[in-house]
Structures are given as C-alpha cells and as structure tokens.
Design a protein around this motif. Structure first.
Motif, PDB file in Angstrom:
ATOM      1  N   ARG A 121       0.833  -1.191   0.000  1.00 53.91           N
ATOM      2  CA  ARG A 121       0.000   0.000   0.000  1.00 53.91           C
ATOM      3  C   ARG A 121       0.873   1.249   0.000  1.00 53.91           C
ATOM      4  N   ARG A 122       0.366   2.287  -0.611  1.00 51.19           N
ATOM      5  CA  ARG A 122       1.011   3.604  -0.604  1.00 51.19           C
ATOM      6  C   ARG A 122       0.266   4.467   0.412  1.00 51.19           C
ATOM      7  N   LEU A 123       0.993   4.944   1.411  1.00 53.07           N
ATOM      8  CA  LEU A 123       0.431   5.819   2.440  1.00 53.07           C
ATOM      9  C   LEU A 123       1.046   7.205   2.285  1.00 53.07           C
ATOM     10  N   VAL A 124       0.193   8.211   2.154  1.00 57.37           N
ATOM     11  CA  VAL A 124       0.660   9.590   2.034  1.00 57.37           C
ATOM     12  C   VAL A 124       0.174  10.368   3.253  1.00 57.37           C
ATOM     13  N   LEU A 125       1.118  11.015   3.940  1.00 54.24           N
ATOM     14  CA  LEU A 125       0.797  11.830   5.098  1.00 54.24           C
ATOM     15  C   LEU A 125       1.123  13.291   4.811  1.00 54.24           C
ATOM     16  N   GLY A 126       0.271  14.173   5.294  1.00 60.35           N
ATOM     17  CA  GLY A 126       0.542  15.599   5.255  1.00 60.35           C
ATOM     18  C   GLY A 126       0.889  16.075   6.653  1.00 60.35           C
ATOM     19  N   LEU A 127       1.994  16.770   6.798  1.00 55.66           N
ATOM     20  CA  LEU A 127       2.422  17.215   8.125  1.00 55.66           C
ATOM     21  C   LEU A 127       1.531  18.346   8.628  1.00 55.66           C
ATOM     22  N   SER A 153       8.855   1.404  11.869  1.00 54.05           N
ATOM     23  CA  SER A 153       9.764   2.228  11.069  1.00 54.05           C
ATOM     24  C   SER A 153       9.467   2.060   9.589  1.00 54.05           C
ATOM     25  N   PHE A 154       9.297   3.182   8.884  1.00 48.56           N
ATOM     26  CA  PHE A 154       9.004   3.152   7.459  1.00 48.56           C
ATOM     27  C   PHE A 154       9.834   4.210   6.732  1.00 48.56           C
ATOM     28  N   SER A 155      10.401   3.807   5.613  1.00 52.00           N
ATOM     29  CA  SER A 155      11.224   4.709   4.812  1.00 52.00           C
ATOM     30  C   SER A 155      10.348   5.598   3.938  1.00 52.00           C
ATOM     31  N   MET A 156      10.775   6.845   3.761  1.00 51.28           N
ATOM     32  CA  MET A 156      10.073   7.733   2.846  1.00 51.28           C
ATOM     33  C   MET A 156      10.423   7.364   1.406  1.00 51.28           C
ATOM     34  N   ALA A 157       9.427   7.411   0.523  1.00 48.14           N
ATOM     35  CA  ALA A 157       9.666   7.176  -0.903  1.00 48.14           C
ATOM     36  C   ALA A 157       9.798   8.483  -1.663  1.00 48.14           C
ATOM     37  N   ASN A 158       9.335   9.571  -1.067  1.00 47.97           N
ATOM     38  CA  ASN A 158       9.444  10.873  -1.724  1.00 47.97           C
ATOM     39  C   ASN A 158      10.771  11.520  -1.358  1.00 47.97           C
ATOM     40  N   THR A 159      10.999  12.728  -1.850  1.00 47.43           N
ATOM     41  CA  THR A 159      12.236  13.449  -1.568  1.00 47.43           C
ATOM     42  C   THR A 159      11.944  14.637  -0.656  1.00 47.43           C
ATOM     43  N   PRO A 160      12.986  15.216  -0.065  1.00 46.55           N
ATOM     44  CA  PRO A 160      12.776  16.400   0.791  1.00 46.55           C
ATOM     45  C   PRO A 160      12.157  17.577   0.052  1.00 46.55           C
ATOM     46  N   ALA A 161      12.183  17.545  -1.286  1.00 43.16           N
ATOM     47  CA  ALA A 161      11.602  18.644  -2.057  1.00 43.16           C
ATOM     48  C   ALA A 161      10.078  18.659  -1.959  1.00 43.16           C
ATOM     49  N   SER A 162       9.484  17.548  -1.543  1.00 44.67           N
ATOM     50  CA  SER A 162       8.023  17.475  -1.399  1.00 44.67           C
ATOM     51  C   SER A 162       7.639  18.074  -0.051  1.00 44.67           C
ATOM     52  N   LEU A 166       4.869  13.288   3.289  1.00 46.11           N
ATOM     53  CA  LEU A 166       5.682  12.084   3.420  1.00 46.11           C
ATOM     54  C   LEU A 166       4.937  10.938   2.753  1.00 46.11           C
ATOM     55  N   GLU A 167       5.646  10.200   1.896  1.00 46.08           N
ATOM     56  CA  GLU A 167       5.060   9.077   1.165  1.00 46.08           C
ATOM     57  C   GLU A 167       5.750   7.786   1.588  1.00 46.08           C
ATOM     58  N   PHE A 168       4.967   6.748   1.863  1.00 47.09           N
ATOM     59  CA  PHE A 168       5.507   5.467   2.301  1.00 47.09           C
ATOM     60  C   PHE A 168       4.933   4.337   1.453  1.00 47.09           C
ATOM     61  N   LEU A 169       5.725   3.289   1.266  1.00 44.11           N
ATOM     62  CA  LEU A 169       5.280   2.062   0.621  1.00 44.11           C
ATOM     63  C   LEU A 169       5.331   0.975   1.686  1.00 44.11           C
ATOM     64  N   ILE A 170       4.187   0.400   2.019  1.00 40.88           N
ATOM     65  CA  ILE A 170       4.095  -0.471   3.187  1.00 40.88           C
ATOM     66  C   ILE A 170       3.563  -1.843   2.794  1.00 40.88           C
ATOM     67  N   LYS A 171       4.306  -2.862   3.203  1.00 40.72           N
ATOM     68  CA  LYS A 171       3.890  -4.242   2.936  1.00 40.72           C
ATOM     69  C   LYS A 171       2.856  -4.683   3.964  1.00 40.72           C
ATOM     70  N   MET A 172       1.795  -5.324   3.478  1.00 45.39           N
ATOM     71  CA  MET A 172       0.730  -5.801   4.346  1.00 45.39           C
ATOM     72  C   MET A 172       1.104  -7.166   4.912  1.00 45.39           C
TER      73      MET A 172
END
Length: 347
Positions: A121-127, A153-162, A166-172
């Motif tokens: 799943r792709r999870l997108v969070l807005g700060l 713990s989840f790694s960001m898939a986006n860059t600091p320019a976004s 924060l965008e995450f790819l998470i295994k179910m």
C-alpha cells in the motif's frame, strides 16, 4: 543531570542528559551516529567504553554478547551516562557524522491510502505540526501505532523537495499491528504521530561514485527516494537498480521508473521475478534478485551500493557485492528488527 560525552577517534563532544540514551542525545544534536533498530537488537551502534560510568537498558545478547560487555563494549541505543564519558566509536562514517538532522516529533494527517499490489500500500501523510520535516533522501521515520506506545519504522519514498508531505510504501502482513490499519481501520483525515528522521541509507555528500541498488518488495521506498533525488539534481552517475518480486503482478511504479530512466541517462533498471506465474508472459530476468545481480555484474570496484529489502536478501547480497569489488564500508543499508514490519525492514 547532564554529562559530557567525548567520542573518539573523531574528537566530538556532546551533552547527554541522564534520562536519554547516548544515541538519542546524538540525534537531538544532529549527529549522525551509526544506528539501526534503536532497540538493542542489531549491534549497529556497538562502541567501546574508554572511561566513565554508564548503565544499559535491556538488550539482546545477539547484539552484545556477555563477554563483549565484560570487555567494555556497549550499545549506544541502550546506554545512559552517569558521569562524563569517553567512548570509542567502532562503526562510524566521517562523511555522515556532521550531516545529520535533528530528530523531531511531528503530527501528520492521512491524505491517501492507495493499493499498489495485493500486499503493498502507498500511504501519504501531510504534516500538521510542524508543517515540514527536514530529512535526507533514503531516510525513515518511526510512526506510532494509534492508541499505543509502539512504533513501526518506514522509509520515505518521496524526496525532501516534497514540502510537508511524506510518502511510504508499506507491505501488508496478516495481523500486522500497523499494516492492518491500512485495510480499512485508517482513513483519510486520521492523524498519526511520528518521529525522525533516522537512517544511514543516504547518499554520501562527498561521493560521486557510480551506484548499484538492490531492492525487494516495499524496499522500493528508500531507493525510489534516492532515484527521485538524483533526478532532481540531473545526476550523470551510472546507476544499476536490481529489483526483486515474485510475479509480474508484484511489480509496480514501472511507468515512473521508465520516466526516471529518461531523466537519468545512466540508470539501468533490472526487474527480476523469482516465481513468475504461468500467464505472466515474462521474458525478463528470473530467479533470486541477488543471483541476477551476480550474473549481470563483473567488477563493481568503482561503485557504492544501497540495499533495502527482506533481511535474507540483505544477507545474501553483501557477500556478492564484496566479491564484485565493493568495500564493505561502501555497502549502505539500515538494520531493522522484525517488529519493524518491513515498511522499511523488508521494504
């Protein structure tokens, strides 16, 4: 009380409160010490006590054997200072030490939960507060499971320019304490607490070496962050990206990777399927992704490596890369415990 801790052989001094671990104090002050699980499980922060008095919280003897403790070795993620200390760093990267960013707590709001494959799943969070969080491409944050004190713990898939996203790819995982939330318990607008950034899987500031990347499953996340960051700077470095999946239906972001190939002329993307389905019509590489890399590459002595995937993949990849000429100090990945649920651990 506060104590002075001197880190050798780099000659860095920092203040450590008795209520915080030495590693946490370093993070607070923007020092990028080697770390992994932060829970006394992985030994990435193992160091040697030269002088002073400290005490350690509970840890795994797999990370620090009893005989090592008796000799003076300590885990910085478990260690509390009770006097001024002098500590010898065993594992450190001078290139990274002063490039750290202070760890911060933040509140974020769910903006999107998208299905990428049957189990990713792709999870997108807005700060929300603060409105932005400084991090480096390839790093991760700890997300708190709502209603508990437990983090994943989840790694960001986006860059600091976004900015602010924060965008995450998470295994179910069946019964996964965090990943199960993405099956309907978490909705757009819900809020999550997080802390970071953490992680050493980032581009070294002084290096222009060519890159070999190896990923599997949701381990696409930090490697995609690195690729997107390299594309933003129009990097001309050669990049070999090997990605492993089971079947064709487990591949995702292929269109973006093709676009990144156009923006990064030096990028070669090699997907490999370990168990292609009969109807896949797959004509690409098959087998374990580490074996595919082994078949494709001869001399990687001028490269540095970035890895993210299941621990068995990491364990298999390191000797292969060393055998191809990459010094172990130029093989970069973050160590996670099993409880990290693969959002970055097996990601």
């Amino acid at each position: 009380m506060s104590h002075k801790v001197k880190l050798e052989p780099v000659g860095i001094e920092m203040d450590v409160e008795e209520g915080e671990t030495i590693l946490s104090a370093a993070f607070r002050q923007g020092l990028m010490l080697m770390h992994g699980c932060k829970e006394g499980q992985c030994s990435a922060c193992k160091s040697f006590l030269l002088d002073g008095d400290l005490d350690m919280e509970r840890y795994s003897t797999f990370a620090l054997a009893d005989y090592e403790r008796e000799e003076g070795y300590v885990l910085l993620c478990r260690s509390h200072a009770y006097s001024d200390l002098e500590i010898e760093l065993i594992n450190y990267d001078e290139d990274m030490l002063h490039s750290g960013l202070p760890v911060r707590e933040a509140l974020a709001e769910v903006r999107a939960i998208d299905v990428l494959t049957h189990d990713i799943r792709r999870l997108v969070l807005g700060l929300v507060e603060p409105a932005d969080l400084a991090f480096r491409a390839g790093q991760y944050v700890d997300l708190t499971i709502p209603g508990t004190d437990h983090v994943r713990s989840f790694s960001m898939a986006n860059t600091p320019a976004s900015a602010g996203v924060l965008e995450f790819l998470i295994k179910m995982y069946p019964g996964g304490r965090f990943s199960s939330l993405l099956a309907g318990e978490l909705s757009v607008g819900d809020r999550l607490r997080l802390e970071g950034p953490y992680g050493m899987c980032t581009l070294r500031p002084s290096s222009e070496r060519d890159l070999v990347m190896l990923g599997g499953g949701a381990g696409m996340a930090p490697l995609l962050s690195l690729l997107r960051s390299l594309a933003e700077t129009r990097s001309g470095r050669r990049i070999r990206f090997y990605y492993g999946a089971r079947s064709r239906s487990d591949l995702f972001y292929l269109d973006e990777l093709a676009d990144l190939g156009r923006r990064l002329p030096g990028l070669t993307f090699v997907p490999a399927l370990s168990a292609p389905a009969a109807g896949d019509g797959w004509e690409g590489e098959t087998g374990m992704v580490t074996d595919v890399l082994d078949r494709h590459e001869d001399d990687l002595g001028s490269f540095e490596a970035y890895l993210c995937g299941p621990p068995p993949m990491i364990d298999a990849a390191v000797p292969v890369l060393i055998g191809k000429g990459i010094d172990e100090s130029r093989i970069h990945f973050d160590k996670f415990t099993v409880s990290a649920e693969a959002g970055s651990a097996t990601a």
